[in-house]
Design a protein around this motif. Structure first.
Motif, PDB file in Angstrom:
ATOM      1  N   LEU A 184       0.842  -1.209   0.000  1.00  0.00           N
ATOM      2  CA  LEU A 184       0.000   0.000   0.000  1.00  0.00           C
ATOM      3  C   LEU A 184       0.870   1.250   0.000  1.00  0.00           C
ATOM      4  N   LEU A 185       1.946   1.211   0.791  1.00  0.00           N
ATOM      5  CA  LEU A 185       2.827   2.376   0.867  1.00  0.00           C
ATOM      6  C   LEU A 185       3.541   2.593  -0.461  1.00  0.00           C
ATOM      7  N   ARG A 208      -7.103   2.174   7.389  1.00  0.00           N
ATOM      8  CA  ARG A 208      -7.889   3.144   8.164  1.00  0.00           C
ATOM      9  C   ARG A 208      -7.167   4.484   8.233  1.00  0.00           C
ATOM     10  N   MET A 209      -5.868   4.426   8.502  1.00  0.00           N
ATOM     11  CA  MET A 209      -5.128   5.679   8.701  1.00  0.00           C
ATOM     12  C   MET A 209      -4.983   6.441   7.387  1.00  0.00           C
ATOM     13  N   LEU A 210      -4.706   5.730   6.294  1.00  0.00           N
ATOM     14  CA  LEU A 210      -4.624   6.412   5.000  1.00  0.00           C
ATOM     15  C   LEU A 210      -5.957   7.099   4.707  1.00  0.00           C
ATOM     16  N   GLY A 211      -7.057   6.410   5.024  1.00  0.00           N
ATOM     17  CA  GLY A 211      -8.389   6.982   4.806  1.00  0.00           C
ATOM     18  C   GLY A 211      -8.564   8.275   5.594  1.00  0.00           C
ATOM     19  N   VAL A 212      -8.183   8.247   6.882  1.00  0.00           N
ATOM     20  CA  VAL A 212      -8.303   9.435   7.733  1.00  0.00           C
ATOM     21  C   VAL A 212      -7.437  10.576   7.176  1.00  0.00           C
ATOM     22  N   MET A 213      -6.325  10.228   6.512  1.00  0.00           N
ATOM     23  CA  MET A 213      -5.412  11.259   5.995  1.00  0.00           C
ATOM     24  C   MET A 213      -5.793  11.698   4.582  1.00  0.00           C
TER      25      MET A 213
END
Ligand code: S3P
Length: 453
Positions: A184-185, A208-213
């Motif tokens: 993903l990264l 989840r974190m990528l989504g929040v960002m």
């Protein structure tokens, strides 16, 4: 920290038999989420704050690696302030990046570094250099990366810079969150879409974190996700919940010895992490989730656990990836339960900080527990547990797990090579003591120095 032979000396936990635990404990920040918050904040646009960051050796190794690539990270008390350099801002590090004991740091950074304009080398301690890295190098090479591994697929990883990556459609050979996250990264820098399919779900903190960002991730099914390169990340204020994997020791402690209950506050209860709850409840464990809430895209709760009569079960293989780091302490619960517990489908445990099937089987036998070891699991006859001297083989979770057996053991348990507990839970002895366990930390010049029971 390098692993040493016993003749060079080692730190020892001397854990006295105790009857009860109780009260309230708080466990430190989640390790997986701390690594990711730091890494993603570093490549975001703007200034991020991380509250509740886990200041353990593993996460500090990620921090040192990012600083070596010119990311400005300032400590504000126990919080961190990160000046993101943006997606194109990482700089060539002056030398090899040493990630110590951390498989997560190594594999996630491999994904990031595969896409950078500069060359890099990822290495770590003796345990890390035994762990499989081809599994991350293979799909990154399919994306166009140039990565050399050593000795049949181990670290150090030598990554060539300046490669333009292209999105791939890839099915992971195992349900691994580290592999999924590395891809993903890398996909953030790749041209076109990357789709990652998994044989079964694994922890989803990166998504989840990528989504929040602000990054768009397509969830094609519970087993497949896609990301298209070229997006930018927005800085955030993160609040890291307590680590379920650290709370796991106190869940089992409470089940073995908390007649009035033990409360574990502020624990991350992401469903891709809490397989142990299902397993322990099926064994007869009374565990309540209180005050359930959400924090930064992650579910959080307080866990209240009460002493329970545990019985052996057959653990469903589907629960393995949701409880992958909790098996050492689950095996302790099984040793203290009535009847037989059977775990299968867990071959992956042989590739963690140690071969956790073999090291746990050996340790349990020292405590008089009957254990059959299979290629992909253990069969444990629960019942009585004696004292004895265990070699944790420098595996943090095994060292902590055996202290919990003191709630059922008839004698002192001495646990050798416990330094690595600092990789995930530096304050473990203090928190365990607060709950009612009696652990003394000693230093042995060699194993023969330790008193026989
Ligand atoms: C982790 C994923 C898990 C786990 C490890 C941390 C992560 O490994 O065992 O301790 O942070 O992504 P897998 O890659 O096997 O899922």
């Amino acid at each position: 920290m390098p692993q040493q032979s016993l003749s060079e000396g080692c730190q020892v936990f001397i854990s006295q038999p105790v009857g009860f635990v109780g009260g309230e404990v708080t466990v430190p920040g989640d390790k997986s989420i701390s690594h990711r918050a730091l890494l993603l904040s570093s490549i975001a646009d703007g200034t991020s704050i991380i509250r509740g960051f886990l200041h353990s050796e593993d996460c500090l190794a990620t921090l040192a690696a990012l600083r070596a690539m010119a990311v400005d990270v300032a400590a504000e008390g126990s919080d961190l302030k990160i000046l993101g350099v943006g997606i194109e801002g990482l700089q060539s590090p002056p030398g090899p990046l040493d990630l110590g004991n951390s498989g997560t740091a190594t594999r996630l950074l491999a994904g990031v570094l595969a896409a950078q304009p500069f060359d890099s080398v990822l290495t770590g301690d003796a345990s890390l250099r035994k762990r499989p890295m081809e599994r991350v190098a293979i799909p990154l090479r399919l994306m166009g990366a140039v990565i050399e591994t050593r000795d049949g697929g181990k670290a150090p990883l030598k990554i060539k810079g300046g490669r333009l990556l292209t999105g791939i459609d890839y099915t992971l050979p195992i349900a691994s969150a580290q592999l999924k996250s590395a891809l993903l990264l890398a996909a953030l820098w790749a041209e076109g879409q990357t789709t990652i399919r998994s044989p079964s779900p694994s922890r989803d903190h990166t998504e989840r974190m990528l989504g929040v960002m602000g990054v768009k991730i397509e969830q094609n099914s519970s087993h497949a996700i896609s990301l298209t390169g070229g997006e930018r990340l927005e800085a955030q204020e993160f609040k890291i919940p307590g680590d379920f994997s650290s709370a796991a020791f106190f869940l089992v402690a409470g089940l073995l010895g908390a007649p009035d209950g033990l409360l574990i506050r502020n624990v991350g209860v992401n469903p891709t992490r809490t397989g142990l709850l299902d397993i322990l409840q099926e064994m007869g464990g009374q565990i309540e989730l209180r005050n359930q809430r959400e924090c930064g895209g992650e579910p959080v709760a307080d866990l209240f656990v009460t002493q329970s009569e545990l019985r052996g079960i057959e653990v469903h293989p589907d629960l393995v990836s949701f409880s992958i780091d909790e098996f050492p302490v689950l095996f302790i619960a099984a040793a203290c339960a009535r009847g037989q517990t059977v775990v299968t489908g867990a071959e992956e445990l042989r590739h963690k900080e140690s071969d956790r099937l073999s090291v746990m089987a050996t340790g349990l036998r020292v405590l008089g527990v009957s254990v059959t070891e299979c290629p992909d699991g253990l069969c444990i006859e629960g019942g009585s547990v004696s004292g004895g001297r265990i070699d944790s083989q420098g595996d943090h979770r095994i060292a902590m797990a055996f202290t919990i057996a003191s709630l059922a053991a008839k004698g002192v348990i001495e646990i050798l090579r416990t330094e690595e507990v600092a990789t995930s839970f530096p304050d473990f002895v203090a928190v365990a003591t607060h709950s009612g366990l009696a652990i003394e930390v000693a230093w042995s010049k060699n194993k023969d120095d330790l008193s026989d029971e």
